[in-house]
Design a protein around this motif. Structure first.
Motif, short mmCIF file in Angstrom:
data_model
loop_
_atom_site.label_atom_id
_atom_site.label_comp_id
_atom_site.label_asym_id
_atom_site.label_seq_id
_atom_site.Cartn_x
_atom_site.Cartn_y
_atom_site.Cartn_z
N ARG A 20 3.75 1.15 -12.21
CA ARG A 20 2.22 1.54 -11.93
C ARG A 20 2.40 3.14 -11.94
NH1 ARG A 20 1.89 -0.85 -8.06
NH2 ARG A 20 3.10 0.40 -6.37
N HIS A 21 3.43 3.84 -11.47
CA HIS A 21 3.47 5.13 -11.54
C HIS A 21 4.05 6.04 -12.85
CE1 HIS A 21 1.78 5.34 -7.69
NE2 HIS A 21 2.89 4.67 -7.02
N ARG A 26 1.03 -1.02 0.29
CA ARG A 26 0.04 -0.03 -0.06
C ARG A 26 0.98 1.19 0.12
NH1 ARG A 26 -3.73 -0.03 5.02
NH2 ARG A 26 -4.73 1.69 3.80
N ALA A 27 2.11 1.13 0.91
CA ALA A 27 2.73 2.33 0.87
C ALA A 27 3.44 2.41 -0.60
CB ALA A 27 3.97 2.19 1.76
N SER A 28 3.50 1.30 -1.49
CA SER A 28 4.07 1.76 -2.59
C SER A 28 2.96 2.35 -3.46
CB SER A 28 4.98 0.38 -3.15
OG SER A 28 4.04 -0.46 -3.63
N GLY A 29 1.98 2.50 -3.25
CA GLY A 29 0.82 2.99 -4.05
C GLY A 29 -0.16 2.16 -4.47
N MET A 75 12.92 -0.57 -3.61
CA MET A 75 11.30 -0.52 -3.70
C MET A 75 10.90 0.84 -3.54
SD MET A 75 9.12 -3.59 -2.32
CE MET A 75 7.49 -3.27 -2.16
N ARG A 86 1.64 7.70 -2.96
CA ARG A 86 2.39 6.67 -2.37
C ARG A 86 3.17 6.07 -3.29
NH1 ARG A 86 -2.51 5.71 1.29
NH2 ARG A 86 -3.40 4.20 -0.18
N GLY A 87 4.37 5.86 -2.79
CA GLY A 87 5.39 5.19 -3.54
C GLY A 87 5.86 5.85 -4.75
N CYS A 133 -3.32 6.93 -3.59
CA CYS A 133 -2.34 5.77 -3.91
C CYS A 133 -1.51 6.50 -5.20
CB CYS A 133 -3.31 4.90 -4.84
SG CYS A 133 -4.23 3.79 -3.69
N ARG A 154 -5.73 -4.39 -6.51
CA ARG A 154 -4.47 -4.93 -7.02
C ARG A 154 -3.90 -5.58 -5.98
NH1 ARG A 154 -1.24 -2.23 -11.63
NH2 ARG A 154 -0.28 -4.17 -11.12
N GLU A 179 7.52 -3.13 -9.66
CA GLU A 179 6.22 -2.59 -9.60
C GLU A 179 5.98 -1.07 -9.36
OE1 GLU A 179 3.63 -6.42 -8.80
OE2 GLU A 179 4.43 -5.34 -6.97
N PRO A 180 6.26 -0.35 -8.53
CA PRO A 180 6.17 0.88 -8.44
C PRO A 180 6.35 1.73 -9.83
CG PRO A 180 7.36 0.14 -6.46
CD PRO A 180 7.37 -0.78 -7.44
N ARG A 182 10.52 -8.27 -9.53
CA ARG A 182 8.84 -7.93 -9.74
C ARG A 182 8.58 -6.98 -8.74
NH1 ARG A 182 3.53 -11.70 -9.77
NH2 ARG A 182 2.07 -9.72 -9.66
#
Ligand SMILES: Nc1ncnc2c1ncn2[C@@H]1O[C@H](COP(=O)(O)OP(=O)(O)OP(=O)(O)O)[C@@H](O)[C@H]1O
Ligand code: SF4
Ligand SMILES: [Mg+2]
Lengths: 298, 340
Positions: B123-124, A193-196, B171, B92-93, B89, A201, B119-120, B115
């Motif tokens: 996603r971002h 969650r902290a990574s968004g 990460m 975050r990250g 969301c 997901r 991932e971040p 992976r």
């Protein structure tokens, strides 16, 4: 460099799970209940598959002149009151049993797992509604919902599949929600969650894979329950309808001749017992093999 | 970026968090205020249960749904309190990242580390899987994971605790966040590895011009790694200021207690380790007035009347105590400040 000085912290059982992929079969083949359960389940599966291509006689052909024959070279286990070959009936019956079981458990898994995951992910009133609904459904055993469904839609295989499927949902909702909640409380979910990552997901990528072993184990047990329920419903005349053979129907047919030809009840009874026992042993084995901690938790 | 160089990146005003505990709702954090400019580092120190993690989670918007957050948290002038989860969301990250205490549990055991680091990014940013993977390997290499290119497809259990913390750092840093929150990043690690990890974090923070909030219960860690610090007790910031200033002359009896209680290398044999008398109060029964009153050596009746206001005892050095004249009569800090 950072050599693993902290070997003592390396014991976390869960983190060892991916290693299973390699050692799984080696350990599985040494696990007694997994091997026995797997063999019995495979036997039933083989019977069902075989019936698709070959049966010694037709399971639908009635020959009243050949009724209630004892076992012989032509009819290995004899014939029933309508002169049908018992072996052929058992083979085709396995097919009905497996079909009903697979579809019913799939219904149960689809709805149960989705609802359980949603309840765990959304919490609050969503969870409340899902759990109250599942409690409500849980109050109706399969036989009762089948009777109600049969009253509306008429008895038959579809009715029994739907009834058994619905009956499976609440157990799976509860199990899924409970296990999913435990995963949601884990730190790697917080880290995700902290990574968004959003709830969807996280559910798909983190929660589901981690509850999967538990679900696989439960699915085998639910399969056994579905087989029992199917037999019970067919026995009551609510499930599979003649002329479609089914183990439950065979039991029902044998009932009137219990003193005359007791073996007619023993064969389908044994078939049901083998399937249920096999699946339960398989489930136990999987439980030990997929996650050693589960064995202790239950 | 240049126009915001002097404006605070993060500005927290009067942050409060109300949590549902087993003993009913309780105020876990009260009146926390600070601001952090780009590239600045801030330490948060205090005993277990004083609200450090709750403060961090409030910044990340990761508190349980039942938590009530009050006050204001601004990131680049945008209010975060009350922001929808979907919008959070996106931050975050990406703009704020966090490293957790337990590297053994902060990684998903079912996914490869490559992976999880990639991932971040996927996603971002809209980079391809191949690019994300390449970037993940570069990151893992940067955080000092040996053989990063070969081990990118390994699972977390195949790494030691220190290595896993390096992976979680990779990460957290994947998307070049503006703010890094490190919640006791070395507490779970072997002493020999702690220093390496802290040095790595410090290097990365300097290299990327990030702001960092470092949480620790260890004054030594704070002394060496951050420019400014806040001491928390019972959900309240009891002392704050530049790390040098605070360590030169500690104002709050609690900070002084922490300082005296820290274990020291090379202390003379037979020197008794001082401790702070009493224990951390339960959230549900924090005393009214000064939260430290029950354990304070110089407590007076008036300490219990109301929460003491912040007293300025130096340049940007604030202390929440009404008896700083007494507590600071004797200098605690400088003389013993050995940086060891
Ligand atoms: N989810 C929660 N629900 C209820 N109470 C909580 C929750 N999280 C934390 N608390 C309480 O809030 C208080 C502050 O906790 P917090 O985790 O911030 O402490 P901390 O300073 O990080 O301590 P530590 O050094 O042990 O990590 C504690 O009393 C704790 O019991
Ligand atoms: S306000 Fe009073 S009780 Fe609190 S720290 Fe200062 S002297 Fe001690
Ligand atoms: Mg904490």
């Amino acid at each position: 460099m950072s050599t693993p000085l902290s070997a003592s912290v390396d014991v976390e059982a869960v983190t060892a799970r991916p290693r299973l992929a390699t050692g799984f079969w080696r350990r599985a083949l040494r696990h007694r209940s997994f091997v026995i359960g797997g063999a019995l389940s495979l036997m039933v599966l083989f019977a069902a598959l075989l019936s698709l291509v070959w049966t010694p006689w037709s399971a639908y052909e009635i020959d009243v002149t050949a009724k209630l024959r004892p076992p012989s070279a032509t009819h290995w286990l004899g014939t029933d009151v309508l002169g049908r070959d018992i072996v052929s009936l058992l083979l085709v019956g396995a097919r009905s049993t497996i079909m009903v079981g697979v579809i019913a458990v799939s219904i149960g898994l689809t709805f149960g797992v989705c609802l359980g995951l949603i309840a765990a992910a959304r919490k609050g009133w969503t969870e409340e509604i899902i759990m109250r609904m599942s409690d409500f459904t849980f109050a109706f055993p399969a036989v009762l919902s089948a009777i109600m469904l049969a009253a509306v839609a008429g008895p038959g295989m579809v009715t029994s599949i739907v009834a058994i499927g619905i009956f499976q949902i609440p157990t799976l909702v509860r199990l899924t929600r409970g296990s999913a909640n435990a995963i949601w409380a884990r730190e790697f979910v917080l880290a995700a969650r902290a990574s968004g990552k959003g709830g969807f997901r996280i559910t798909i990528e983190h929660v589901l894979p981690n509850v999967l072993p538990i679900l696989i184990v439960q699915a085998t047990i639910q399969f056994a329950l579905a087989i029992l329920a199917e037999a019970a419903l067919s026995y009551l005349g609510l499930g599979t309808q003649p002329p479609q053979p089914s183990w439950g129907r065979m039991l029902n047919d044998a009932q009137t001749l219990l003193f005359q030809s007791p073996m007619l009840a023993v064969y389908p009874g044994a078939a049901i017992a083998i399937a249920v026992l096999g699946l339960n042993l398989l489930g136990d084995g999987l439980r030990d093999l997929l996650d050693p901690r589960l064995a202790r938790e239950r | 970026m240049s126009d915001t160089a002097n404006a605070p990146l993060i500005e927290v005003r009067d942050l409060g968090v109300r949590l549902n505990t087993s003993r009913g709702p309780a105020q876990a954090v009260r009146g926390v205020s600070f601001s952090l400019r780009r590239g600045e580092t801030l330490g948060l120190v205090g005993e277990s249960g004083c609200g450090k993690s709750v403060t961090a989670l409030a910044l990340m918007g990761l508190l349980p749904e039942s938590a009530v957050v009050s006050g204001s948290i601004r990131l680049d002038g945008h209010e975060l309190v009350g922001l929808s989860d979907a919008n959070y969301c996106k931050l975050r990250g990406n703009r704020i990242s966090m490293i957790f205490q337990e590297p053994m549990t902060a990684l998903n055991p079912m996914h490869t580390i490559g992976r999880q680091v990639a991932e971040p990014l996927r996603r971002h940013t809209n980079c391809s899987a191949a690019d994300a993977r390449r970037e993940a390997i570069a990151l893992l290499d940067r955080v000092g994971l040996p053989d990063a290119a070969k081990r990118v497809d390994a699972y977390p259990h195949q790494f030691s605790g220190g290595q896993r913390q390096r992976i979680t750092i990779a990460m957290a840093l994947a998307c070049q966040p503006d703010v890094l929150i490190a919640d006791e990043p070395t507490t779970a690690l072997d002493v020999t590895i702690q220093g390496q990890i802290l040095d790595l974090i410090a290097d990365l923070v300097a290299e990327r011009g990030m702001s960092m909030i470092l949480i620790s219960h260890d004054l030594g860690v704070i002394a060496e790694n951050v420019q400014r610090m806040m001491v928390m007790y019972g959900g309240i910031v009891v002392e704050s200021g530049a790390t040098n200033t605070v360590f030169t002359r500690m104002g709050h009896p609690y900070t002084q207690g922490l300082f005296r209680a820290r274990p020291r290398l090379g202390a003379r044999k037979g020197t008794r380790l001082q401790t702070i008398a009493g224990t951390v109060p339960e959230l549900a029964d924090l005393p009214s007035g000064c939260t430290f009153a029950d354990r304070c050596g110089i407590v007076e009746d008036r300490c219990r009347v109301a929460l003491p206001a912040v007293v300025d005892v130096g340049a940007r050095h604030g202390v929440r105590c009404i008896r700083t004249d007494v507590s600071m009569a004797e200098t605690v800090g400088a003389v013993e400040h050995d940086h060891a």
